[in-house]
Enzyme design. Structure first.
Site, PDB file in Angstrom:
ATOM      1  N   ASP A   1       0.826  -1.205   0.000  1.00  0.00           N
ATOM      2  CA  ASP A   1       0.000   0.000   0.000  1.00  0.00           C
ATOM      3  C   ASP A   1       0.866   1.263   0.000  1.00  0.00           C
ATOM      4  O   ASP A   1       1.987   1.248   0.508  1.00  0.00           O
ATOM      5  CB  ASP A   1      -0.904  -0.022   1.249  1.00  0.00           C
TER       6      ASP A   1
ATOM      7  N   ASN B   1     -10.711  -2.816  -6.020  1.00  0.00           N
ATOM      8  CA  ASN B   1      -9.935  -1.826  -6.777  1.00  0.00           C
ATOM      9  C   ASN B   1     -10.580  -1.409  -8.109  1.00  0.00           C
ATOM     10  O   ASN B   1     -10.193  -0.402  -8.704  1.00  0.00           O
ATOM     11  CB  ASN B   1      -8.508  -2.326  -7.036  1.00  0.00           C
TER      12      ASN B   1
HETATM   13  C1  FPP Z   1      -2.007   0.201  -3.297  1.00  0.00           C
HETATM   14  O1  FPP Z   1      -1.488   1.516  -3.267  1.00  0.00           O
HETATM   15  C2  FPP Z   1      -1.462  -0.532  -4.426  1.00  0.00           C
HETATM   16  C3  FPP Z   1      -2.181  -1.099  -5.442  1.00  0.00           C
HETATM   17  C4  FPP Z   1      -3.650  -1.082  -5.522  1.00  0.00           C
HETATM   18  C5  FPP Z   1      -1.517  -1.760  -6.557  1.00  0.00           C
HETATM   19  C6  FPP Z   1      -0.342  -2.629  -6.191  1.00  0.00           C
HETATM   20  C7  FPP Z   1       0.433  -2.884  -7.392  1.00  0.00           C
HETATM   21  C8  FPP Z   1       1.777  -2.841  -7.471  1.00  0.00           C
HETATM   22  C9  FPP Z   1       2.689  -2.636  -6.341  1.00  0.00           C
HETATM   23  C10 FPP Z   1       2.454  -2.988  -8.754  1.00  0.00           C
HETATM   24  C11 FPP Z   1       2.368  -4.242  -9.463  1.00  0.00           C
HETATM   25  C12 FPP Z   1       2.644  -5.512  -8.799  1.00  0.00           C
HETATM   26  C13 FPP Z   1       3.057  -6.596  -9.459  1.00  0.00           C
HETATM   27  C14 FPP Z   1       3.195  -7.900  -8.792  1.00  0.00           C
HETATM   28  C15 FPP Z   1       3.409  -6.511 -10.872  1.00  0.00           C
HETATM   29  P1  FPP Z   1      -2.517   2.702  -3.338  1.00  0.00           P
HETATM   30  O2  FPP Z   1      -2.687   3.077  -4.754  1.00  0.00           O
HETATM   31  O3  FPP Z   1      -3.779   2.328  -2.638  1.00  0.00           O
HETATM   32  O4  FPP Z   1      -1.772   3.820  -2.561  1.00  0.00           O
HETATM   33  P2  FPP Z   1      -2.454   4.980  -1.711  1.00  0.00           P
HETATM   34  O5  FPP Z   1      -3.104   4.310  -0.537  1.00  0.00           O
HETATM   35  O6  FPP Z   1      -1.301   5.840  -1.318  1.00  0.00           O
HETATM   36  O7  FPP Z   1      -3.438   5.669  -2.607  1.00  0.00           O
END
Ligand code: FPP
Length: 243
Positions: free
Chosen positions: A21, A69
């Site tokens: 996250d 998501n």
């Molecule tokens: C949460 O951060 C992250 C995600 C919803 C996506 C996770 C994906 C990756 C790390 C990249 C790809 C992974 C692989 C295995 C290829 P957020 O967007 O919720 O962050 P925030 O809480 O700061 O908004």
């Protein structure tokens, strides 16, 4: 003390699961679009996978995209799907050559055909590997997984393959997406949020949790090592009293 049999030989966690996250906030802090953070986050996955063998971590499960998501903007969802496709294409050779076995968990129904094809190919290409088992949760939700598992179980009951009286807590895990994996020993969530957000609900019943402030794109192998060591110092009782 009923030590988890998977941990009998090593003090550290054998299966680490991570809620990655903070990508969005990391990007926003730099005045960049959220997808910039997701790309930086994807690069971190490689560093963490590479650190696993040295730490005795045999299973690594990462939460890449949840069933919730889809509620994000169309631009972000499409950007993430494109990132997953590109990541698989770019990393297949390295994963294969470095002994990483990749699996995907989650419901594939909403994913596009091209992505599903790439996921199938990556799973097939790496199926002989055994150094580290990397599981990517994609369109995954713990409740959704339990519901899908229950549906399959109910079908087996309806078909006469399973007797309702024989259903116990060993039965359902055999229908979960994670059926071939041990339960996670340690679940890490980055970015300062202290919730599990529908991740591995059944499987993490006895997991240790670490909620850390680091945003996922800043997470390092050194931090994973620190968390693994701190896990080794914990007294896991699985509900029993100390000996
Ligand atoms: C949460 O951060 C992250 C995600 C919803 C996506 C996770 C994906 C990756 C790390 C990249 C790809 C992974 C692989 C295995 C290829 P957020 O967007 O919720 O962050 P925030 O809480 O700061 O908004």
């Amino acid at each position: 003390m009923p030590k988890d049999p998977h941990n009998a030989q090593v003090a550290g966690p054998r299966h680490v699961a991570i809620i990655m996250d903070g990508n969005g906030r990391w990007a926003q802090a730099r005045g960049r679009p959220r997808l910039f953070g997701h790309h930086a986050g994807a690069r971190r996955v490689r560093e963490v996978v590479e650190a696993c063998p040295g730490l005795g971590v045999k299973y690594l499960t990462v939460f890449a995209f949840s069933t919730e998501n889809w509620k994000r903007t169309q631009v972000e969802v499409a950007g993430l799907m494109s990132l997953f496709r590109r990541y698989i294409v770019k990393e297949t050779r390295t994963l294969k050559d470095n002994g990483i076995r990749v699996r995907f968990i989650g419901d594939r129904v909403r994913l596009d055909a091209k992505l599903i094809d790439l996921m199938d190919t990556l799973e097939r290409e790496t199926q002989e590997n055994d150094l580290v088992h990397l599981t990517v949760a994609l369109n995954y939700g713990g409740r959704d997984e339990v519901a899908r598992a229950t549906k399959r179980l109910a079908r087996d009951v309806a078909d006469g393959k399973l007797h309702p009286e024989d259903v116990d807590e060993e039965t359902l895990p055999r229908y979960l997406d994670t059926r071939v994996l041990p339960d996670p020993d340690l679940v890490i969530r980055t970015s300062g949020e202290a919730r599990i957000s529908n991740f591995l609900l059944w499987q993490s019943a006895y997991s240790e949790y670490e909620f850390i402030d680091t945003l996922w794109p800043d997470f390092t192998a050194a931090e994973l090592e620190r968390l693994c060591k701190s896990f080794g110092a914990r007294d896991r009782r699985f509900g029993a009293v100390p000996a």
